[in-house]
Design a protein around this motif. Structure first.
Motif, mmCIF file in Angstrom:
data_model
loop_
_atom_site.group_PDB
_atom_site.id
_atom_site.type_symbol
_atom_site.label_atom_id
_atom_site.label_comp_id
_atom_site.label_asym_id
_atom_site.label_seq_id
_atom_site.Cartn_x
_atom_site.Cartn_y
_atom_site.Cartn_z
ATOM 1 N N TYR A 189 0.703 -0.522 -0.425
ATOM 2 C CA TYR A 189 0.113 0.109 -0.184
ATOM 3 C C TYR A 189 0.931 0.875 -0.126
ATOM 4 C CZ TYR A 189 -4.610 -2.412 -0.513
ATOM 5 O OH TYR A 189 -5.415 -2.927 -0.377
ATOM 6 N N ALA A 190 1.922 1.085 -1.174
ATOM 7 C CA ALA A 190 2.486 2.285 -1.275
ATOM 8 C C ALA A 190 2.439 3.089 -2.759
ATOM 9 C CB ALA A 190 4.724 1.712 -0.858
ATOM 10 N N LEU A 191 2.313 4.824 -2.623
ATOM 11 C CA LEU A 191 1.885 4.975 -3.897
ATOM 12 C C LEU A 191 3.073 4.815 -4.608
ATOM 13 C CD1 LEU A 191 1.013 8.631 -2.523
ATOM 14 C CD2 LEU A 191 -0.592 6.861 -3.597
ATOM 15 N N LEU A 192 3.295 4.325 -6.275
ATOM 16 C CA LEU A 192 4.759 3.862 -6.392
ATOM 17 C C LEU A 192 4.396 5.449 -7.430
ATOM 18 C CD1 LEU A 192 2.540 1.430 -8.609
ATOM 19 C CD2 LEU A 192 5.485 1.221 -6.598
ATOM 20 N N HIS A 193 5.998 5.882 -7.961
ATOM 21 C CA HIS A 193 6.897 6.816 -8.251
ATOM 22 C C HIS A 193 6.765 6.801 -9.689
ATOM 23 C CE1 HIS A 193 8.081 9.682 -4.635
ATOM 24 N NE2 HIS A 193 7.552 8.344 -3.919
ATOM 25 N N ASP A 194 7.463 5.907 -10.309
ATOM 26 C CA ASP A 194 7.490 5.672 -11.726
ATOM 27 C C ASP A 194 6.627 5.267 -12.943
ATOM 28 O OD1 ASP A 194 9.413 5.970 -13.733
ATOM 29 O OD2 ASP A 194 10.659 3.887 -13.221
ATOM 30 N N PHE A 195 6.168 5.149 -14.098
ATOM 31 C CA PHE A 195 6.346 4.863 -14.766
ATOM 32 C C PHE A 195 6.113 3.137 -15.069
ATOM 33 C CE2 PHE A 195 7.461 8.908 -17.604
ATOM 34 C CZ PHE A 195 6.588 9.202 -17.513
ATOM 35 N N VAL A 196 4.390 2.360 -15.236
ATOM 36 C CA VAL A 196 4.922 1.144 -15.520
ATOM 37 C C VAL A 196 3.636 0.731 -16.595
ATOM 38 C CG1 VAL A 196 3.735 -0.796 -13.591
ATOM 39 C CG2 VAL A 196 4.651 0.966 -12.566
ATOM 40 N N VAL A 197 4.486 -0.319 -16.204
ATOM 41 C CA VAL A 197 3.559 -0.860 -18.008
ATOM 42 C C VAL A 197 4.090 -2.220 -17.983
ATOM 43 C CG1 VAL A 197 3.772 -0.888 -20.357
ATOM 44 C CG2 VAL A 197 4.237 0.915 -19.181
ATOM 45 N N GLU A 198 2.923 -3.739 -17.939
ATOM 46 C CA GLU A 198 2.987 -4.848 -18.114
ATOM 47 C C GLU A 198 2.375 -4.918 -19.377
ATOM 48 O OE1 GLU A 198 2.267 -6.011 -13.435
ATOM 49 O OE2 GLU A 198 1.179 -5.805 -14.913
ATOM 50 N N GLY A 199 3.132 -6.789 -20.108
ATOM 51 C CA GLY A 199 2.488 -6.916 -20.793
ATOM 52 C C GLY A 199 2.714 -7.787 -21.618
ATOM 53 N N ASP A 200 2.367 -8.467 -22.819
ATOM 54 C CA ASP A 200 3.309 -9.191 -23.433
ATOM 55 C C ASP A 200 2.694 -8.959 -25.083
ATOM 56 O OD1 ASP A 200 0.545 -10.420 -24.578
ATOM 57 O OD2 ASP A 200 0.347 -11.898 -22.840
ATOM 58 N N GLN A 201 2.838 -9.989 -25.621
ATOM 59 C CA GLN A 201 2.858 -9.979 -27.109
ATOM 60 C C GLN A 201 1.754 -10.398 -27.724
ATOM 61 O OE1 GLN A 201 4.120 -13.313 -29.444
ATOM 62 N NE2 GLN A 201 3.789 -14.888 -28.059
ATOM 63 N N TYR A 202 0.893 -9.886 -26.957
ATOM 64 C CA TYR A 202 -1.543 -10.127 -27.232
ATOM 65 C C TYR A 202 -1.986 -9.107 -26.622
ATOM 66 C CZ TYR A 202 0.053 -14.747 -28.323
ATOM 67 O OH TYR A 202 0.551 -15.823 -28.844
ATOM 68 N N ILE A 260 -0.404 -4.781 -24.589
ATOM 69 C CA ILE A 260 0.305 -4.192 -23.306
ATOM 70 C C ILE A 260 -0.721 -3.379 -22.297
ATOM 71 C CG2 ILE A 260 1.885 -2.172 -23.301
ATOM 72 C CD1 ILE A 260 2.369 -3.393 -26.571
ATOM 73 N N HIS A 261 -0.144 -2.604 -21.318
ATOM 74 C CA HIS A 261 -0.727 -2.053 -20.288
ATOM 75 C C HIS A 261 -0.584 -1.119 -19.271
ATOM 76 C CE1 HIS A 261 -3.995 -5.126 -20.686
ATOM 77 N NE2 HIS A 261 -3.263 -5.969 -20.950
ATOM 78 N N VAL A 262 -0.783 -0.186 -20.039
ATOM 79 C CA VAL A 262 0.403 1.470 -19.465
ATOM 80 C C VAL A 262 0.051 1.789 -18.593
ATOM 81 C CG1 VAL A 262 0.953 3.644 -19.965
ATOM 82 C CG2 VAL A 262 0.310 1.933 -21.311
ATOM 83 N N LEU A 263 0.111 1.528 -17.229
ATOM 84 C CA LEU A 263 -0.483 1.389 -15.465
ATOM 85 C C LEU A 263 -0.476 2.749 -15.007
ATOM 86 C CD1 LEU A 263 -0.045 -2.066 -14.652
ATOM 87 C CD2 LEU A 263 -2.468 -0.967 -15.842
ATOM 88 N N ASN A 264 0.657 3.222 -15.099
ATOM 89 C CA ASN A 264 1.185 4.898 -14.216
ATOM 90 C C ASN A 264 1.371 5.512 -14.778
ATOM 91 O OD1 ASN A 264 1.127 5.707 -11.325
ATOM 92 N ND2 ASN A 264 2.966 5.164 -11.525
ATOM 93 N N ALA A 265 0.694 5.851 -16.090
ATOM 94 C CA ALA A 265 1.339 7.181 -16.974
ATOM 95 C C ALA A 265 0.664 8.461 -16.171
ATOM 96 C CB ALA A 265 0.770 6.929 -17.666
ATOM 97 N N VAL A 266 1.291 8.856 -15.000
ATOM 98 C CA VAL A 266 1.359 9.934 -14.248
ATOM 99 C C VAL A 266 2.414 11.005 -14.769
ATOM 100 C CG1 VAL A 266 0.092 9.685 -11.924
ATOM 101 C CG2 VAL A 266 1.917 9.097 -12.096
ATOM 102 N N SER A 267 2.420 12.385 -14.130
ATOM 103 C CA SER A 267 2.877 12.906 -14.761
ATOM 104 C C SER A 267 4.413 12.812 -14.011
ATOM 105 C CB SER A 267 2.780 14.205 -13.635
ATOM 106 O OG SER A 267 4.158 15.326 -13.739
#
Length: 397
Positions: free
Chosen positions: A354-367, A369-376
């Motif tokens: 339960y911590a705020l994430l600072h960096d961009f986060v992307v998860e996915g595979d070849q099928y 792709i999920h851009v999860l933390n596209a914050v400033s």
């Protein structure tokens, strides 16, 4: 309906990803789905428009990797399309001596990240912005500027439409059917690759595809106060030294492309994902999720409790104006009376701790792709960020 690539979300990241794919794969069939009637109706069209220089972020982060390059890329795009820009620069000031170590850490990060910065003294600061004040030293960031984000997003959309990218508006994602088939806007879509750039809803979509197991989005509302006087109290953006343990930059002055001076923003947890005004966009599901997660964070994280209390006070205009006044010599705080259009930040948290994430986060595979933390600074970073996504997840088929 079938497509080679299906992009969910018409914010800056969805547009930048479509732009990158079209440049690299001219023959690819690209369809972009947007739940609203136009692009950039949420975070991308409601942010400050500041093109950040790239010195806030540790060198091992994706933000550091993309922000400096993104600043240059966005400036080039604005110039190429004759769009508005306020090349106002940025000053980071120290309000007391205890903030100088953090100020020096920001300058060190900027040097590592290759950002053109100057560490200036009080006399040099007075030459740049006579009304600004600092304790001992300040940072002068010469590549910071302000643009109109809606103009940029609409220009990108028009360019992509001319390049045969299909835009389907009023087409909200509903659910995954099977494989790479989804239901959206009452229609069935199938694609070789699905790219989720859905902002506030990216975590829910990602879970439909088996990703985002340890993450969730908490919405934070941001709003600025506008200066109503005819004078201009500051010319550059002026920021205080931020708390480096939080992913927010605190109260600051920004100057829009039309010269409006604003202070803010707030960064208080919203009660639901589109909690802009009153009961607009009310969702019982969102409310239950947000309150549950915030309760856990309030109970487990003293820093989050302190942040929530500090941010709640910003909704009292005299308080926000008084905080901004600490960065300048003279300011008529009574003239900050008009609220800007609110925005919602899709802030990702790690649900294991339960911590705020600072960096961009992307998860996915070849099928998918999920851009999860596209914050400033995702808006500033969008072009190189999109290129990285394409390079790391997309291979020619």
């Amino acid at each position: 309906m079938q497509a080679h690539t299906l992009i969910i979300g018409g914010g800056i990241m969805g547009l930048a990803v479509a732009h990158t794919i079209r440049q690299r794969y001219p023959a690819a069939s690209i369809t972009l789905l947007e739940k609203e009637k136009e692009v950039a109706c949420h975070a991308s069209g409601r942010n400050s428009g500041v093109l950040h220089a790239g010195f806030y972020y540790s060198a091992d982060s994706l933000k550091a990797k993309f922000c400096r390059e993104g600043n240059a890329a966005m400036r080039a795009y604005v110039a190429a399309h004759n769009l508005r820009i306020n090349d106002c620069k940025k000053i980071v000031v120290a309000q007391n001596e205890s903030e100088l170590p953090a100020l020096h850490e920001l300058f060190r990060r900027g040097q590592i990240n290759g950002v053109p910065l100057q560490l200036i003294d009080e006399k040099e600061l007075a030459d740049i912005e006579p009304n600004a004040k600092t304790t001992g030293q300040a940072i002068y960031a010469t590549t910071t500027a302000v643009v109109n984000p809606i103009e940029i997003c609409q220009t990108l959309k028009g360019e992509l439409e001319r390049q045969n990218v299909t835009f389907l508006m009023n087409t909200p994602y509903e659910r995954r059917l099977s494989g790479n088939a989804i239901m959206a806007g009452g229609q069935c879509f199938e694609a070789e690759r699905i790219i989720n750039c859905a902002g506030l809803y990216a975590d829910r979509i990602a879970r439909d595809f088996g990703f985002c197991e340890h993450y969730a989005i908490i919405p934070f509302k941001g709003v600025y106060l506008k200066y109503q006087g005819t004078d201009t109290p500051v010319r550059p953006c002026i920021y205080a030294v931020p708390n480096l343990s939080n992913p927010f930059l605190g109260i600051h002055f920004s100057v829009t492309v039309d010269g409006t001076v604003r202070i803010g923003p707030t960064a208080i947890p919203a009660l639901w994902r589109e909690n802009y005004h009153g009961l607009q966009g009310f969702s019982p599901r969102d409310l239950l999720e947000v309150l549950t997660r915030e309760a856990i964070m309030m109970a487990s994280d003293a820093n989050f409790r302190k942040l929530a209390w500090q941010e709640s006070k910003k909704y009292y205009p005299p308080y926000m104006a008084a905080q901004a006044a600490r960065m300048v010599k003279h300011l008529d705080t009574t003239r900050f009376t008009g609220w800007s259009r609110p925005g919602i930040r899709a802030q990702l948290i790690d649900t294991r701790r339960y911590a705020l994430l600072h960096d961009f986060v992307v998860e996915g595979d070849q099928y998918s792709i999920h851009v999860l933390n596209a914050v400033s600074p995702a808006f500033t970073s969008s072009f190189p960020f999109a290129q990285w996504i394409v390079e790391h997840f997309i291979t020619p088929s």
